[in-house]
Design a protein around this motif. Structure first.
Motif, PDB file in Angstrom:
ATOM      1  N   MET A  30      47.264  46.393 -49.413  1.00  0.00           N
ATOM      2  CA  MET A  30      47.969  45.924 -48.220  1.00  0.00           C
ATOM      3  C   MET A  30      49.274  46.688 -48.035  1.00  0.00           C
ATOM      4  SD  MET A  30      47.408  41.821 -48.334  1.00  0.00           S
ATOM      5  CE  MET A  30      48.319  41.542 -46.817  1.00  0.00           C
ATOM      6  N   ALA A  31      50.027  46.839 -49.106  1.00  0.00           N
ATOM      7  CA  ALA A  31      51.300  47.555 -49.029  1.00  0.00           C
ATOM      8  C   ALA A  31      51.072  49.023 -48.679  1.00  0.00           C
ATOM      9  CB  ALA A  31      52.064  47.414 -50.338  1.00  0.00           C
ATOM     10  N   LEU A  32      50.064  49.631 -49.298  1.00  0.00           N
ATOM     11  CA  LEU A  32      49.783  51.040 -49.031  1.00  0.00           C
ATOM     12  C   LEU A  32      49.377  51.258 -47.581  1.00  0.00           C
ATOM     13  CD1 LEU A  32      49.574  53.899 -50.147  1.00  0.00           C
ATOM     14  CD2 LEU A  32      47.201  53.384 -50.783  1.00  0.00           C
ATOM     15  N   LEU A  33      48.535  50.393 -47.059  1.00  0.00           N
ATOM     16  CA  LEU A  33      48.153  50.522 -45.655  1.00  0.00           C
ATOM     17  C   LEU A  33      49.352  50.332 -44.732  1.00  0.00           C
ATOM     18  CD1 LEU A  33      44.740  48.659 -45.653  1.00  0.00           C
ATOM     19  CD2 LEU A  33      45.115  51.080 -45.151  1.00  0.00           C
ATOM     20  N   ALA A  34      50.268  49.472 -45.116  1.00  0.00           N
ATOM     21  CA  ALA A  34      51.431  49.188 -44.267  1.00  0.00           C
ATOM     22  C   ALA A  34      52.461  50.310 -44.295  1.00  0.00           C
ATOM     23  CB  ALA A  34      52.088  47.879 -44.690  1.00  0.00           C
ATOM     24  N   VAL A  35      52.643  50.960 -45.452  1.00  0.00           N
ATOM     25  CA  VAL A  35      53.708  51.959 -45.555  1.00  0.00           C
ATOM     26  C   VAL A  35      53.193  53.388 -45.668  1.00  0.00           C
ATOM     27  CG1 VAL A  35      55.303  50.274 -46.534  1.00  0.00           C
ATOM     28  CG2 VAL A  35      54.012  51.756 -48.075  1.00  0.00           C
ATOM     29  N   GLY A  36      51.939  53.557 -46.090  1.00  0.00           N
ATOM     30  CA  GLY A  36      51.337  54.881 -46.114  1.00  0.00           C
ATOM     31  C   GLY A  36      51.759  55.788 -47.252  1.00  0.00           C
ATOM     32  N   GLN A  37      52.571  55.296 -48.176  1.00  0.00           N
ATOM     33  CA  GLN A  37      53.032  56.134 -49.277  1.00  0.00           C
ATOM     34  C   GLN A  37      52.873  55.381 -50.595  1.00  0.00           C
ATOM     35  OE1 GLN A  37      56.878  57.968 -48.576  1.00  0.00           O
ATOM     36  NE2 GLN A  37      56.656  57.563 -46.396  1.00  0.00           N
ATOM     37  N   ASN A  74      57.524  40.021 -46.200  1.00  0.00           N
ATOM     38  CA  ASN A  74      58.950  40.254 -45.937  1.00  0.00           C
ATOM     39  C   ASN A  74      59.409  41.607 -46.473  1.00  0.00           C
ATOM     40  OD1 ASN A  74      59.196  37.813 -44.631  1.00  0.00           O
ATOM     41  ND2 ASN A  74      59.996  36.737 -46.412  1.00  0.00           N
ATOM     42  N   ARG A  75      58.925  41.990 -47.644  1.00  0.00           N
ATOM     43  CA  ARG A  75      59.301  43.289 -48.218  1.00  0.00           C
ATOM     44  C   ARG A  75      58.768  44.439 -47.361  1.00  0.00           C
ATOM     45  NH1 ARG A  75      62.407  45.175 -49.510  1.00  0.00           N
ATOM     46  NH2 ARG A  75      61.699  46.644 -51.062  1.00  0.00           N
ATOM     47  N   ILE A  76      57.540  44.297 -46.855  1.00  0.00           N
ATOM     48  CA  ILE A  76      56.974  45.334 -45.993  1.00  0.00           C
ATOM     49  C   ILE A  76      57.778  45.433 -44.692  1.00  0.00           C
ATOM     50  CG2 ILE A  76      54.956  45.906 -44.572  1.00  0.00           C
ATOM     51  CD1 ILE A  76      53.229  44.786 -46.917  1.00  0.00           C
ATOM     52  N   THR A  77      58.129  44.302 -44.126  1.00  0.00           N
ATOM     53  CA  THR A  77      58.951  44.291 -42.912  1.00  0.00           C
ATOM     54  C   THR A  77      60.312  44.929 -43.175  1.00  0.00           C
ATOM     55  OG1 THR A  77      57.826  42.293 -42.157  1.00  0.00           O
ATOM     56  CG2 THR A  77      59.953  42.809 -41.133  1.00  0.00           C
ATOM     57  N   ASP A  78      60.921  44.606 -44.312  1.00  0.00           N
ATOM     58  CA  ASP A  78      62.203  45.217 -44.682  1.00  0.00           C
ATOM     59  C   ASP A  78      62.069  46.729 -44.810  1.00  0.00           C
ATOM     60  OD1 ASP A  78      63.324  42.705 -44.745  1.00  0.00           O
ATOM     61  OD2 ASP A  78      63.339  42.547 -46.943  1.00  0.00           O
ATOM     62  N   TRP A  79      60.986  47.193 -45.415  1.00  0.00           N
ATOM     63  CA  TRP A  79      60.762  48.632 -45.582  1.00  0.00           C
ATOM     64  C   TRP A  79      60.700  49.308 -44.210  1.00  0.00           C
ATOM     65  CZ3 TRP A  79      57.202  52.242 -44.036  1.00  0.00           C
ATOM     66  CH2 TRP A  79      57.238  53.479 -44.693  1.00  0.00           C
ATOM     67  N   HIS A  80      59.973  48.705 -43.274  1.00  0.00           N
ATOM     68  CA  HIS A  80      59.871  49.300 -41.936  1.00  0.00           C
ATOM     69  C   HIS A  80      61.228  49.325 -41.239  1.00  0.00           C
ATOM     70  CE1 HIS A  80      55.635  50.229 -41.314  1.00  0.00           C
ATOM     71  NE2 HIS A  80      55.379  49.212 -42.102  1.00  0.00           N
ATOM     72  N   ARG A  81      62.014  48.293 -41.431  1.00  0.00           N
ATOM     73  CA  ARG A  81      63.364  48.292 -40.849  1.00  0.00           C
ATOM     74  C   ARG A  81      64.217  49.410 -41.444  1.00  0.00           C
ATOM     75  NH1 ARG A  81      63.869  41.977 -41.519  1.00  0.00           N
ATOM     76  NH2 ARG A  81      62.814  41.335 -39.615  1.00  0.00           N
ATOM     77  N   GLN A  82      64.136  49.586 -42.754  1.00  0.00           N
ATOM     78  CA  GLN A  82      64.899  50.651 -43.413  1.00  0.00           C
ATOM     79  C   GLN A  82      64.467  52.020 -42.911  1.00  0.00           C
ATOM     80  OE1 GLN A  82      64.136  49.904 -47.544  1.00  0.00           O
ATOM     81  NE2 GLN A  82      65.718  48.325 -47.712  1.00  0.00           N
ATOM     82  N   GLN A  83      63.165  52.203 -42.735  1.00  0.00           N
ATOM     83  CA  GLN A  83      62.666  53.483 -42.247  1.00  0.00           C
ATOM     84  C   GLN A  83      63.147  53.759 -40.829  1.00  0.00           C
ATOM     85  OE1 GLN A  83      61.106  55.726 -44.286  1.00  0.00           O
ATOM     86  NE2 GLN A  83      61.689  54.131 -45.741  1.00  0.00           N
ATOM     87  N   LYS A  84      63.186  52.711 -40.033  1.00  0.00           N
ATOM     88  CA  LYS A  84      63.666  52.859 -38.654  1.00  0.00           C
ATOM     89  C   LYS A  84      65.143  53.270 -38.655  1.00  0.00           C
ATOM     90  CE  LYS A  84      62.965  50.453 -34.318  1.00  0.00           C
ATOM     91  NZ  LYS A  84      62.564  49.185 -33.712  1.00  0.00           N
ATOM     92  N   SER A  85      65.933  52.623 -39.515  1.00  0.00           N
ATOM     93  CA  SER A  85      67.354  52.964 -39.611  1.00  0.00           C
ATOM     94  C   SER A  85      67.539  54.382 -40.124  1.00  0.00           C
ATOM     95  CB  SER A  85      68.074  51.994 -40.550  1.00  0.00           C
ATOM     96  OG  SER A  85      68.058  50.697 -40.022  1.00  0.00           O
ATOM     97  N   ARG A  86      66.772  54.760 -41.130  1.00  0.00           N
ATOM     98  CA  ARG A  86      66.873  56.115 -41.674  1.00  0.00           C
ATOM     99  C   ARG A  86      66.480  57.155 -40.644  1.00  0.00           C
ATOM    100  NH1 ARG A  86      64.206  54.950 -47.518  1.00  0.00           N
ATOM    101  NH2 ARG A  86      66.036  53.982 -48.417  1.00  0.00           N
ATOM    102  N   SER A  87      65.440  56.853 -39.868  1.00  0.00           N
ATOM    103  CA  SER A  87      65.008  57.836 -38.880  1.00  0.00           C
ATOM    104  C   SER A  87      66.071  58.031 -37.795  1.00  0.00           C
ATOM    105  CB  SER A  87      63.666  57.438 -38.261  1.00  0.00           C
ATOM    106  OG  SER A  87      63.799  56.288 -37.472  1.00  0.00           O
TER     107      SER A  87
END
Length: 191
Positions: A30-37, A74-87
């Motif tokens: 699930m995590a891998l599909l959500a973040v791809g890495q 929640n951790r997956i959502t946090d990761w996506h938020r961090q990626q958005k901020s980094r981008s």
């Protein structure tokens, strides 16, 4: 095609270690599909497991599953938020490693298949489905995985995702329609 082993609401694990061993592979997928890495998926999974152990280890075993998936979501959502901020900050850099794209999931043909062509066709269908799941919007993806892979009810999924049951039904319906379209368009399978 998917691992559909589900637990009943009454199933209680003897220990937290047994629960974590049971849930580890599907949660990683699930995590891998959500973040791809791979590395990020492992970090998210380990963080979710640690939070469950430290914050909820004293809870009854029948409560661990929904708690764990809420933490993971929640951790997956946090990761996506961090990626958005980094981008936004580092728009000239890319965050995806080319080496990580090959590690999606192990694809092993079913030994019961009669012909190699059928086995190859099944692997191609699975890859297409996994790629489609990976491309789904995050909420649709998480909803589909929680409902289909984990067999959670609409109410449990809504609680984990922090949304209404109607939203869960909508996200799940849209995800299924996209997956169905892939099967119909690319593989001439009518469902």
């Amino acid at each position: 095609m998917f691992d559909n082993h589900t637990t009943s609401d009454q199933e209680v694990f003897d220990s937290l270690d047994a629960f974590l061993a049971y849930i580890e592979k599907r949660a990683y997928r699930m995590a891998l599909l959500a973040v791809g890495q791979h590395a990020d998926a492992i970090d998210i999974l380990q963080d979710a497991m640690m939070k469950l152990v430290t914050n909820y280890g004293d809870r009854p075993g029948n409560e661990w599953r929904p708690l764990f998936y809420r933490i993971l979501n929640n951790r997956i959502t946090d990761w996506h938020r961090q990626q958005k901020s980094r981008s936004r900050l580092f728009f000239w850099r890319t965050t995806k490693n080319e080496d990580d794209s090959d590690e999606l999931c192990e694809q092993v043909p079913d030994e019961k298949m009669d012909a190699p062509a059928q086995a190859l066709n099944k692997v191609i269908q699975q890859q297409d489905m996994l790629q489609t799941i990976e491309k789904l919007p995050l909420k649709q993806q998480q909803c589909f995985l929680l409902r289909s892979w984990e067999g959670l009810s609409v109410a449990e999924t809504a609680d984990i995702m922090g949304c209404s049951q109607g939203s869960v039904k909508t996200h799940f319906f849209r995800a299924v329609q996209k997956l169905k379209a892939v099967l119909e368009e690319q593989h001439d399978i009518v469902i």
